[in-house]
Design an enzyme around this catalytic site. Structure first.
Site, mmCIF file in Angstrom:
data_model
loop_
_atom_site.group_PDB
_atom_site.id
_atom_site.type_symbol
_atom_site.label_atom_id
_atom_site.label_comp_id
_atom_site.label_asym_id
_atom_site.label_seq_id
_atom_site.Cartn_x
_atom_site.Cartn_y
_atom_site.Cartn_z
ATOM 1 N N ASP A 181 0.815 -1.361 0.019
ATOM 2 C CA ASP A 181 0.458 -0.104 0.001
ATOM 3 C C ASP A 181 0.947 1.619 -0.313
ATOM 4 O OD1 ASP A 181 -2.346 -1.520 0.058
ATOM 5 O OD2 ASP A 181 -2.539 -1.104 2.083
ATOM 6 N N GLN A 182 0.096 2.299 -0.628
ATOM 7 C CA GLN A 182 0.937 4.042 -0.482
ATOM 8 C C GLN A 182 1.497 3.823 0.757
ATOM 9 O OE1 GLN A 182 -1.007 6.768 -2.175
ATOM 10 N NE2 GLN A 182 -0.012 8.529 -1.468
#
Length: 368
Positions: A181-182
């Site tokens: 995930d970012q």
């Protein structure tokens, strides 16, 4: 670290993996190294393969030769008119082939990627001509997508790797086989060649059940645990109302998902845990830990109902949590057998400064 030290670390990592298995994990299976196809490939159709689909025959035949050609790549070559059966171009992947026939094709040169390279600093843990291991910082998006067309890890890798990208699926681009995930930091492996991409894709599809893959994450979660280890086995699918979220769902509506967790340190109102994945679903650790009542600190998506818990923290821990500004999740360990050389590789990553400061602040609060 020399090769023997890597092998010892790799072995220890696999012996300690997945802490609450119902059965002992099987030994990692040896895989034949894949090779890139060079020049014209010629296959003769045996009588047992008569009336088989063209794409299925080529997929099996390529696998028998350990060629780095996925079914998807072969299908694309067929549809592009690159495959000839007894001298005639066949563009239908489902076409039935006759026994005794001859199939020929040559994979064309890889095309340049439409994605532009960008000069973005990378923390490179390992790199050779086949693959690269990155320690991704929180905030860096892995792949271009709507809203993130630039400034991604893929943009950075296209610039960094340059001519060493020999082509993934016919395009000179890095081969992403798993994502973070970012706002999750930590270790990520990326393929630079078709052969490495297919080998890594097979490993990640298996999720370490029979192969050599090992992934370990560190997470700070709310609450304490009665047990020291545990297992979450709950299917994951799209949230029925909030489609941007994932959720635990009934089996027929989701995909099988299993997470193993182990308590590393009790920290008052929070706990530091390590997590191992038997599957690799979107947001799996965040969803599973929230489902058992222990959402990650800083997770505004799956831990929104626990915002009041911050009131239980000391001032130093509150400040550190605010400074973190994201879910407290870090991909701390990554181990796998090199898909080309067969060498066992194992890497570790220390949590970033903001994560470490939060752990330290929680420790001080407990000691006070």
């Amino acid at each position: 670290m020399n090769t023997k030290a890597k092998q010892r670390a790799w072995k220890r990592a696999f012996e300690s993996a997945k802490p609450d298995r119902d059965e002992p994990a099987p030994a990692p299976a040896r895989r034949a190294p894949l090779i890139a196809p060079e020049g014209e490939q010629v296959f003769t159709v045996g009588t047992k393969s008569a009336d088989e689909r063209l794409d299925r025959f080529l997929g099996r035949a390529a696998a028998e030769r350990s060629l780095a050609l996925s079914r998807t790549r072969l299908k694309a070559l067929i549809e592009a008119g690159e495959v000839r059966v007894d001298g005639a171009i066949v563009r239908d992947p489902s076409a039935k082939i006759a026994g005794g026939g001859t199939i020929r094709f040559a994979a064309p040169e890889a095309e340049d990627s439409p994605v532009a390279g960008e000069d973005i600093a990378l923390a490179i843990v390992f790199e050779d001509e086949h693959l690269i291991v990155i320690d991704k910082p929180a905030g860096l998006v892995v792949h271009p997508a709507p809203g993130h067309a630039e400034g991604t890890l893929v943009n950075a890798l296209i610039r960094h790797c340059g001519a060493s990208l020999s082509g993934i699926g016919g395009v000179k681009r890095p081969g992403i086989v798993h994502r973070l995930d970012q706002d999750t930091s930590g270790l990520l492996v990326v393929a630079k060649t078709d052969a490495a991409h297919q080998g890594l894709a097979d490993l990640f599809a298996d999720h370490g059940r029979t192969g050599s893959l090992k992934r370990a994450y560190l997470a700070l979660v709310w609450g304490g645990f009665d047990a020291s280890v545990g297992k979450v086995d709950a299917p994951i699918g799209r949230h029925p109302r909030q489609r941007e979220k994932m959720a635990t769902v009934q089996e027929e509506r989701g995909r099988h998902a299993v997470t193993y967790w182990r308590v590393e340190e009790a920290l008052g109102p929070a706990t530091l845990v390590s997590c191992e994945l038997e599957t690799g679903r979107t947001h799996q650790i965040r969803v599973h830990m929230a489902w058992i009542g222990h959402p990650l600190l800083g997770d505004s998506v799956y831990g929104a109902g626990f915002k009041t818990k911050a009131g239980l923290l000391g001032e130093g821990a509150k400040t550190a949590l605010d400074a973190l500004g994201r879910q407290a999740l870090h991909a701390a360990a990554l181990g796998f057998e090199h898909p080309i050389t067969g060498e066992p590789l194992y890497f570790e990553s220390r949590p970033p400064e903001d994560f470490a400061r939060l752990v330290s602040a929680l420790q001080k609060s407990v000691a006070a």
